[in-house]
Design an enzyme around this catalytic site. Structure first.
Site, PDB file in Angstrom:
ATOM      1  N   GLN A   1     -13.417  -3.181  20.366  1.00  0.00           N
ATOM      2  CA  GLN A   1     -12.085  -3.712  20.099  1.00  0.00           C
ATOM      3  C   GLN A   1     -11.132  -2.669  19.548  1.00  0.00           C
ATOM      4  O   GLN A   1     -11.547  -1.689  18.936  1.00  0.00           O
ATOM      5  CB  GLN A   1     -12.164  -4.865  19.111  1.00  0.00           C
ATOM      6  CG  GLN A   1     -12.765  -4.448  17.794  1.00  0.00           C
ATOM      7  CD  GLN A   1     -13.208  -5.606  16.950  1.00  0.00           C
ATOM      8  OE1 GLN A   1     -12.535  -5.940  15.991  1.00  0.00           O
ATOM      9  NE2 GLN A   1     -14.339  -6.192  17.285  1.00  0.00           N
TER      10      GLN A   1
ATOM     11  N   GLU B   1      -7.921  -7.100  19.536  1.00  0.00           N
ATOM     12  CA  GLU B   1      -7.949  -7.976  18.364  1.00  0.00           C
ATOM     13  C   GLU B   1      -6.557  -7.971  17.758  1.00  0.00           C
ATOM     14  O   GLU B   1      -6.037  -6.917  17.391  1.00  0.00           O
ATOM     15  CB  GLU B   1      -8.963  -7.474  17.340  1.00  0.00           C
ATOM     16  CG  GLU B   1      -8.932  -8.247  16.039  1.00  0.00           C
ATOM     17  CD  GLU B   1      -9.800  -7.620  14.954  1.00  0.00           C
ATOM     18  OE1 GLU B   1      -9.639  -8.020  13.787  1.00  0.00           O
ATOM     19  OE2 GLU B   1     -10.618  -6.731  15.254  1.00  0.00           O
TER      20      GLU B   1
ATOM     21  N   HIS C   1      -0.947   4.255  21.685  1.00  0.00           N
ATOM     22  CA  HIS C   1      -0.741   3.125  22.586  1.00  0.00           C
ATOM     23  C   HIS C   1      -2.085   2.565  23.045  1.00  0.00           C
ATOM     24  O   HIS C   1      -3.119   3.173  22.845  1.00  0.00           O
ATOM     25  CB  HIS C   1       0.078   3.553  23.815  1.00  0.00           C
ATOM     26  CG  HIS C   1      -0.604   4.574  24.672  1.00  0.00           C
ATOM     27  ND1 HIS C   1      -0.455   5.933  24.469  1.00  0.00           N
ATOM     28  CD2 HIS C   1      -1.447   4.458  25.727  1.00  0.00           C
ATOM     29  CE1 HIS C   1      -1.176   6.596  25.358  1.00  0.00           C
ATOM     30  NE2 HIS C   1      -1.789   5.717  26.135  1.00  0.00           N
TER      31      HIS C   1
ATOM     32  N   GLU D   1       0.737   1.546  27.762  1.00  0.00           N
ATOM     33  CA  GLU D   1       0.817   2.362  28.968  1.00  0.00           C
ATOM     34  C   GLU D   1       0.400   1.509  30.159  1.00  0.00           C
ATOM     35  O   GLU D   1      -0.595   0.790  30.097  1.00  0.00           O
ATOM     36  CB  GLU D   1      -0.095   3.588  28.850  1.00  0.00           C
ATOM     37  CG  GLU D   1      -0.029   4.495  30.058  1.00  0.00           C
ATOM     38  CD  GLU D   1      -0.915   5.725  29.919  1.00  0.00           C
ATOM     39  OE1 GLU D   1      -0.830   6.590  30.805  1.00  0.00           O
ATOM     40  OE2 GLU D   1      -1.688   5.818  28.946  1.00  0.00           O
TER      41      GLU D   1
END
Length: 185
Positions: A27, A96, A123, A169
């Site tokens: 995550q 998350e 990002h 992105e």
């Protein structure tokens, strides 16, 4: 001896500790201000599925775990909450979202996107089947762009913003090799 890495770079360790077998990158966590707005963005704009929500009333926060699932993958997820929790924490590449209760009411609250000074986190990224089609759809949906594919020196990627200002992105895998080659010489 053949390297376990596909590329070379300083600091790479050749010997993988057997104790790390079975480790899964599970995550990336982002703090969010308003779950209604942000969950709409990730589920409607990016097509993600909420696989698990955990509320922590004693600490006044909630966690939302989202996955990019193909429709046929939904059948592999359990309706049993305990089993779905195990599935959630064993799957690679989840997002998350952490919501501190009441933060949506704080007009002054913003989260650092990692790209403003001082820079840090950059990002998250989404692969799409067709970059141009995805960007056209984002335009139609009023999504905020940081960078369009035609802007700047790297013309085969885009960056959009989520409601909390985090950069995402957007790229088409098949376009990356030729786009990167012109920058690598």
């Amino acid at each position: 001896m053949m390297s376990r890495h596909f590329e070379s770079a300083p600091g790479l360790n050749e010997e993988r500790d057997p104790a790390t077998q079975g480790y899964v990158f599970n995550q990336t966590m982002l703090r969010i201000k308003d779950p209604e707005v942000t969950l709409d963005f990730y589920t409607r704009i990016l097509g993600m599925t909420l696989v698990r929500k955990l509320d922590f009333p004693e600490m006044n926060f909630s966690l939302f775990f989202l996955a990019a699932l193909d429709p046929e993958e939904l059948n592999n997820w359990s309706q049993d909450t305990a089993e779905r929790t195990v599935q959630t924490f064993g799957r690679p590449a989840l997002l998350e979202l952490t919501y501190n209760w009441g933060s949506e009411k704080d007009a002054d609250l913003t989260y650092h996107n990692g790209n403003d000074e001082p820079k840090g986190f950059g990002h998250i990224g989404f692969s799409v089947p067709n970059l141009d089609t995805a960007c056209q759809r984002f335009d139609e949906l009023g999504v905020s762009f940081v960078k369009r594919p035609e802007d700047g020196k790297m013309n085969d990627i885009a960056f959009i913003r989520d409601p909390d200002g985090y950069w995402i992105e957007i790229f088409e895998p098949g376009r990356l090799p030729k786009g990167l080659e012109k920058h690598l010489g």
